[in-house]
Design a protein around this motif. Structure first.
Motif, PDB file in Angstrom:
ATOM      1  N   ASP A 243     -31.679  81.138 -58.196  1.00 11.48           N
ATOM      2  CA  ASP A 243     -31.046  79.819 -58.197  1.00 11.48           C
ATOM      3  C   ASP A 243     -30.204  79.590 -56.943  1.00 11.48           C
ATOM      4  O   ASP A 243     -30.224  78.497 -56.359  1.00 11.48           O
ATOM      5  CB  ASP A 243     -30.165  79.651 -59.434  1.00 11.48           C
ATOM      6  CG  ASP A 243     -30.998  79.511 -60.715  1.00 11.48           C
ATOM      7  OD1 ASP A 243     -32.214  79.262 -60.586  1.00 11.48           O
ATOM      8  OD2 ASP A 243     -30.428  79.653 -61.811  1.00 11.48           O
ATOM      9  N   ALA A 244     -29.479  80.614 -56.528  1.00 12.21           N
ATOM     10  CA  ALA A 244     -28.627  80.466 -55.346  1.00 12.21           C
ATOM     11  C   ALA A 244     -29.486  80.265 -54.090  1.00 12.21           C
ATOM     12  O   ALA A 244     -29.178  79.429 -53.228  1.00 12.21           O
ATOM     13  CB  ALA A 244     -27.720  81.687 -55.185  1.00 12.21           C
ATOM     14  N   LEU A 245     -30.573  81.036 -54.003  1.00  9.16           N
ATOM     15  CA  LEU A 245     -31.470  80.901 -52.849  1.00  9.16           C
ATOM     16  C   LEU A 245     -32.122  79.527 -52.832  1.00  9.16           C
ATOM     17  O   LEU A 245     -32.213  78.889 -51.775  1.00  9.16           O
ATOM     18  CB  LEU A 245     -32.525  82.010 -52.889  1.00  9.16           C
ATOM     19  CG  LEU A 245     -33.558  82.024 -51.762  1.00  9.16           C
ATOM     20  CD1 LEU A 245     -33.920  83.460 -51.392  1.00  9.16           C
ATOM     21  CD2 LEU A 245     -34.824  81.260 -52.178  1.00  9.16           C
ATOM     22  N   ARG A 246     -32.540  79.062 -53.991  1.00  4.65           N
ATOM     23  CA  ARG A 246     -33.196  77.753 -54.063  1.00  4.65           C
ATOM     24  C   ARG A 246     -32.203  76.637 -53.701  1.00  4.65           C
ATOM     25  O   ARG A 246     -32.562  75.674 -53.014  1.00  4.65           O
ATOM     26  CB  ARG A 246     -33.753  77.525 -55.477  1.00  4.65           C
ATOM     27  CG  ARG A 246     -34.975  78.394 -55.793  1.00  4.65           C
ATOM     28  CD  ARG A 246     -35.312  78.352 -57.281  1.00  4.65           C
ATOM     29  NE  ARG A 246     -35.659  77.019 -57.713  1.00  4.65           N
ATOM     30  CZ  ARG A 246     -36.867  76.473 -57.604  1.00  4.65           C
ATOM     31  NH1 ARG A 246     -37.864  77.177 -57.067  1.00  4.65           N
ATOM     32  NH2 ARG A 246     -37.110  75.253 -58.029  1.00  4.65           N
ATOM     33  N   ALA A 247     -30.955  76.785 -54.141  1.00  4.38           N
ATOM     34  CA  ALA A 247     -29.946  75.790 -53.798  1.00  4.38           C
ATOM     35  C   ALA A 247     -29.665  75.806 -52.299  1.00  4.38           C
ATOM     36  O   ALA A 247     -29.490  74.757 -51.663  1.00  4.38           O
ATOM     37  CB  ALA A 247     -28.659  76.056 -54.578  1.00  4.38           C
ATOM     38  N   ASN A 248     -29.643  77.019 -51.725  1.00  4.50           N
ATOM     39  CA  ASN A 248     -29.397  77.167 -50.294  1.00  4.50           C
ATOM     40  C   ASN A 248     -30.505  76.501 -49.492  1.00  4.50           C
ATOM     41  O   ASN A 248     -30.249  75.740 -48.535  1.00  4.50           O
ATOM     42  CB  ASN A 248     -29.295  78.666 -49.951  1.00  4.50           C
ATOM     43  CG  ASN A 248     -28.739  78.895 -48.549  1.00  4.50           C
ATOM     44  OD1 ASN A 248     -28.983  78.120 -47.638  1.00  4.50           O
ATOM     45  ND2 ASN A 248     -27.996  79.988 -48.400  1.00  4.50           N
ATOM     46  N   LEU A 249     -31.742  76.758 -49.878  1.00  3.34           N
ATOM     47  CA  LEU A 249     -32.877  76.169 -49.164  1.00  3.34           C
ATOM     48  C   LEU A 249     -32.910  74.646 -49.334  1.00  3.34           C
ATOM     49  O   LEU A 249     -33.260  73.918 -48.407  1.00  3.34           O
ATOM     50  CB  LEU A 249     -34.192  76.771 -49.669  1.00  3.34           C
ATOM     51  CG  LEU A 249     -34.454  78.233 -49.286  1.00  3.34           C
ATOM     52  CD1 LEU A 249     -35.753  78.724 -49.920  1.00  3.34           C
ATOM     53  CD2 LEU A 249     -34.526  78.384 -47.764  1.00  3.34           C
TER      54      LEU A 249
END
Length: 337
Positions: A243-249
């Protein structure tokens, strides 16, 4: 005319000759009234065709400029419409993606990136626009569709980011793929099918040239595509389920799109300047053509009142001839005796 002074056969030929002459004169006068131009050009210019030839050459050149101007105006307008559509998507998606990322809500991020993915396909369609059988963003390869489909681009990017697990690495891989020079297996090799060479400058008047240099390889357009492609990768779950990676991207995609939106404004403004030059040339060409046509009319034009009067006189003579011919044809020896 004393027709009784000649024999019957000679009289018939004489009437026929007058009939032909009058009809030819009537046809000439009728044509002159319709066209407004003397049928005897040599007599109108008194044997000196120099000025008329110069005017005709200038008119032919102006007409060629007008044709070129119409074509380039249509092409520039098509590009401007496509850029307007692209910027509209960029204006909407950039802020939406950044806002969605800030919520850290997986559902919001999913729906927003899905929307961006749909817009990505629309942007690619805009870059593949054609007008009058010519693709607008293919450079000199106007018969070739410039950009690959959304699926083809995402498939290539999926390979490029394969095995990467950090948002920074994925973002860099996507950016490098779009920025890779020809021969490096990136956007220019796998997604762009047009020509890197822009169209030659168009001569649109005696003094003006304009060049339409925007192709689908333009850096501003590629920067815009980077953001939408990154959001599409998230929407299609082609990045790690974090989730954090997807939000970052998602945030990075929004920032890239928002940043490119400023450059799109500059790109459209430059194209608008070119369109302004085209419009000015259209006006000048039209004015020059009108002036040349007036000069040509002054050289070989007719006096419509005089021609109309002459035409009425010829019609009257022709009617008289028909009446006389009818009466003579009714004569017989019995009537004479």
């Amino acid at each position: 005319m004393k027709y009784v002074s000649v024999g019957d056969m000679a009289q018939t030929y004489l009437l026929r000759r007058h009939n032909v002459q009058l009809k030819a004169t009537m046809q000439r006068l009728s044509d002159e009234l319709v066209t407004g131009v003397s049928q005897d050009v040599g007599a109108a210019v008194k044997g000196d065709f120099t000025a008329l030839a110069g005017i005709d050459r200038s008119l032919a050149r102006i007409e060629s400029f007008q044709q070129v101007t119409t074509e380039v105006d249509l092409l520039a307008g098509t590009q401007q419409d496509a850029l307007e559509l692209i910027q509209g998507h960029a204006s909407d998606s950039g802020a939406n993606l950044i806002l969605a990322a800030s919520t850290l809500d997986p559902a919001t991020i999913a729906s927003t990136t899905q929307d961006a993915a749909q817009r990505f396909g629309s942007i690619l369609g805009a870059l593949n626009v054609s007008v009058a059988g010519r693709y607008a963003f293919s450079g000199t390869a106007t018969d070739t569709k410039p950009v690959a489909t959304e699926d083809e681009i995402i498939s290539a990017l999926e390979t490029a980011i394969s095995g990467l697990t950090s948002a920074g690495d994925i973002e860099t891989a996507v950016a490098n793929w779009f920025d890779a020079p020809a021969g490096s297996g990136g956007y220019l090799d796998l997604a762009y099918s047009g020509n890197d060479t822009a169209l030659d400058a168009f001569q649109i008047s005696n003094t003006d040239q304009v060049a339409l240099t925007i192709t689908a390889t333009d850096q501003t357009l590629r920067d815009t595509l980077k953001g939408f492609a990154l959001a599409t990768l998230v929407a299609r779950d082609l990045v790690p389920e974090d989730d954090a990676l997807r939000a970052n991207l998602t945030e990075t995609a929004g920032e890239r799109i928002a940043s490119s939106n400023v450059s799109l404004t500059t790109l459209r403004a430059d194209l608008g300047t070119t369109q302004g030059i085209i419009e000015d040339s259209k006006t000048r060409n039209s004015s020059e053509k009108s002036a040349l046509q007036l000069s040509r009319e002054a050289l070989i034009g007719i006096d419509e009142y005089d021609s109309a009067t002459a035409l009425e006189a010829v019609q009257s003579q022709l009617e008289t001839l028909y009446t006389l011919t009818t009466r003579l044809s009714q004569l017989s020896l019995t009537d004479y005796l």
